[in-house]
Enzyme design. Structure first.
Site, PDB file in Angstrom:
ATOM      1  N   HIS A  32       0.887  -1.170   0.000  1.00  0.00           N
ATOM      2  CA  HIS A  32       0.000   0.000   0.000  1.00  0.00           C
ATOM      3  C   HIS A  32       0.924   1.218   0.000  1.00  0.00           C
ATOM      4  CE1 HIS A  32      -3.563   2.386   1.516  1.00  0.00           C
ATOM      5  NE2 HIS A  32      -2.579   3.147   1.953  1.00  0.00           N
TER       6      HIS A  32
ATOM      7  N   ASP B 115     -10.263  -4.326  -4.396  1.00  0.00           N
ATOM      8  CA  ASP B 115     -10.141  -3.576  -3.136  1.00  0.00           C
ATOM      9  C   ASP B 115     -11.521  -3.472  -2.483  1.00  0.00           C
ATOM     10  OD1 ASP B 115      -9.193  -2.209  -0.968  1.00  0.00           O
ATOM     11  OD2 ASP B 115      -8.524  -0.443  -2.069  1.00  0.00           O
TER      12      ASP B 115
HETATM   13  O1  DOR Z   1     -10.444   2.737   0.435  1.00  0.00           O
HETATM   14  C1  DOR Z   1      -9.793   1.975   1.120  1.00  0.00           C
HETATM   15  N1  DOR Z   1     -10.361   1.200   2.056  1.00  0.00           N
HETATM   16  N2  DOR Z   1      -8.458   1.896   0.947  1.00  0.00           N
HETATM   17  C2  DOR Z   1      -7.659   1.194   1.764  1.00  0.00           C
HETATM   18  O2  DOR Z   1      -6.467   1.193   1.546  1.00  0.00           O
HETATM   19  C3  DOR Z   1      -8.223   0.477   2.925  1.00  0.00           C
HETATM   20  C4  DOR Z   1      -9.636   0.164   2.690  1.00  0.00           C
HETATM   21  C5  DOR Z   1     -10.370  -0.293   3.927  1.00  0.00           C
HETATM   22  O3  DOR Z   1      -9.860  -1.122   4.660  1.00  0.00           O
HETATM   23  O4  DOR Z   1     -11.512   0.160   4.129  1.00  0.00           O
END
Ligand code: DOR
Length: 380
Positions: free
Chosen positions: A142, A267
């Site tokens: 990340h 994601d």
């Molecule tokens: O938008 C995101 N949500 N980016 C991340 O890097 C973590 C993730 C989360 O865990 O909700």
């Protein structure tokens, strides 16, 4: 040939997808998603396997802390989709301090990540890479430079300026990426870049690949289909990294087409309705994606001729599967029947995921997993 497909009537058999980047929130945050609801969402989206990120409680930084997640997966994943944990890089997944017990975790995880948190200290990242290389596991990174975040929550571009929002610049992603690519070159570590969003990152990854660095990369459907000009004042448009400019989107698509970007990951990051109801500034970062990824990319990239179906299947199934198999020494077979002539409208209330936030609500898409495949993966 990699792409196995056959048609029986309107039904096409496609390889089960492999998503290298999901958040299943269990243990610790099961009010957002559970292993059961996450795996049901994965089946509904045609996935054979997913990699579950370590921002959990406890974070999987020791074997004792990983065990609850392994137990939940064994109990709740169900048939058809396998969830593979990603171990934390640091104790507490804090992006600083001590390294996790990488040796003990290695047999049970596909790689190591502090996803959600960047690692500011280059010497810590170097040590993580040295240990990961010795264990033949990737660092799944990340890339985020905290000092450049500027309190931002959307892209630092035209929309942020026009609407008085605080922006996150692309350099917060590509500066740590540039550092890590050099460390990966020096250590020989296999390095996988999470959720690539910035055009400069695509260029850096392309150059690093050409110079022999062991780097792979993923981007997500929202970065390929949306840009900051599409933002609405609604938490379902908020994720980290943020939707960037049209030029970034074009560079990502070019990178996906030429193989610089190896994989599409979602994601998938579910949060509660309440957490996502506070507009762009106040909502939690993250949107769901497992149930819509293929239909969206099939409809808006393949059907208009911007990407071939074969390339999309390579990025969603063949390449991520090969990576996951290399990283784990396990096999992740599976295929799903799809009706590519089925047209439907994305309705978050129908999701299997507990998460409802998606910028694609109301979009019309083609392609639906056959109902009989939703609860049972077809194996070859
Ligand atoms: O938008 C995101 N949500 N980016 C991340 O890097 C973590 C993730 C989360 O865990 O909700």
């Amino acid at each position: 040939m990699e792409h196995r497909s056959e048609t029986s009537g309107a039904i096409q058999i496609l390889p089960g997808f492999v998503d290298l980047h999901v958040h299943f929130r269990d243990p610790g945050f099961s009010f957002k998603e559970t292993i059961a609801s996450g795996c049901a969402a994965a089946r509904a989206g045609g996935y054979a396997a997913v990699c579950a990120m370590p921002n959990l409680n406890p974070p999987p930084d020791t074997l004792a802390h990983l065990q609850p997640q392994l137990d939940l997966i064994a109990r709740d994943a169900g048939a058809g989709t396998t969830a593979v944990p990603v171990g934390a890089i640091t104790r507490g997944r804090r992006g600083e301090g001590e390294l996790s017990d990488m040796e003990a975790l290695a047999p049970y995880v596909c790689g190591f990540s502090d996803d959600g948190t960047g690692i500011a200290d280059g010497s810590l990242m170097r040590r993580a890479m040295e240990r990961a290389a010795a264990l033949q596991k990737p660092i799944i990174s990340h890339c985020e430079e905290k000092s450049l975040l500027n309190g931002g929550y959307i892209h630092d571009g035209a929309y942020a300026r026009a609407h008085g929002h605080r922006g996150i610049c692309g350099a917060s992603e590509w500066l740590p990426l540039a550092r890590d690519l050099e460390l990966a070159r020096q250590t020989g570590c296999e390095y996988h870049v999470c959720h690539v969003s910035a055009k400069e990152s695509v260029t850096l990854i392309r150059q690093a690949k050409q110079s022999g660095v062991r780097v792979t990369a993923e981007t997500a459907p929202h970065y390929l289909l949306l840009a900051d000009e599409d933002l609405e004042e609604d938490g379902r448009f908020k994720m980290n990294p943020p939707l960037r400019a049209k030029e970034d989107r074009a560079a990502l698509l070019a990178g996906l087409a030429d193989g610089t970007i190896d994989c599409v990951a979602t994601d998938h990051a579910p949060h509660t309705r309440e957490e996502k109801s506070k507009g762009l500034a106040g909502s939690a970062f993250g949107i769901v994606g497992l149930e819509t990824a293929f239909p969206l990319l099939y409809t808006y990239l393949v059907k208009p001729g911007k990407l071939t179906l074969e390339t999309l299947l390579t990025r969603m199934a063949h390449t991520p599967r090969r990576l996951l198999e290399t990283w784990t020494g396990r096999a992740f077979p599976g295929e799903y029947g799809w009706d590519l002539h089925a047209r439907w409208v994305i309705d978050p209330d129908k999701f299997c995921s507990k998460g409802r936030a998606t910028p694609f609500a109301g979009w019309e898409v083609w392609g639906q997993v056959q109902p009989k495949n939703r609860d049972e993966r077809r194996t070859p």
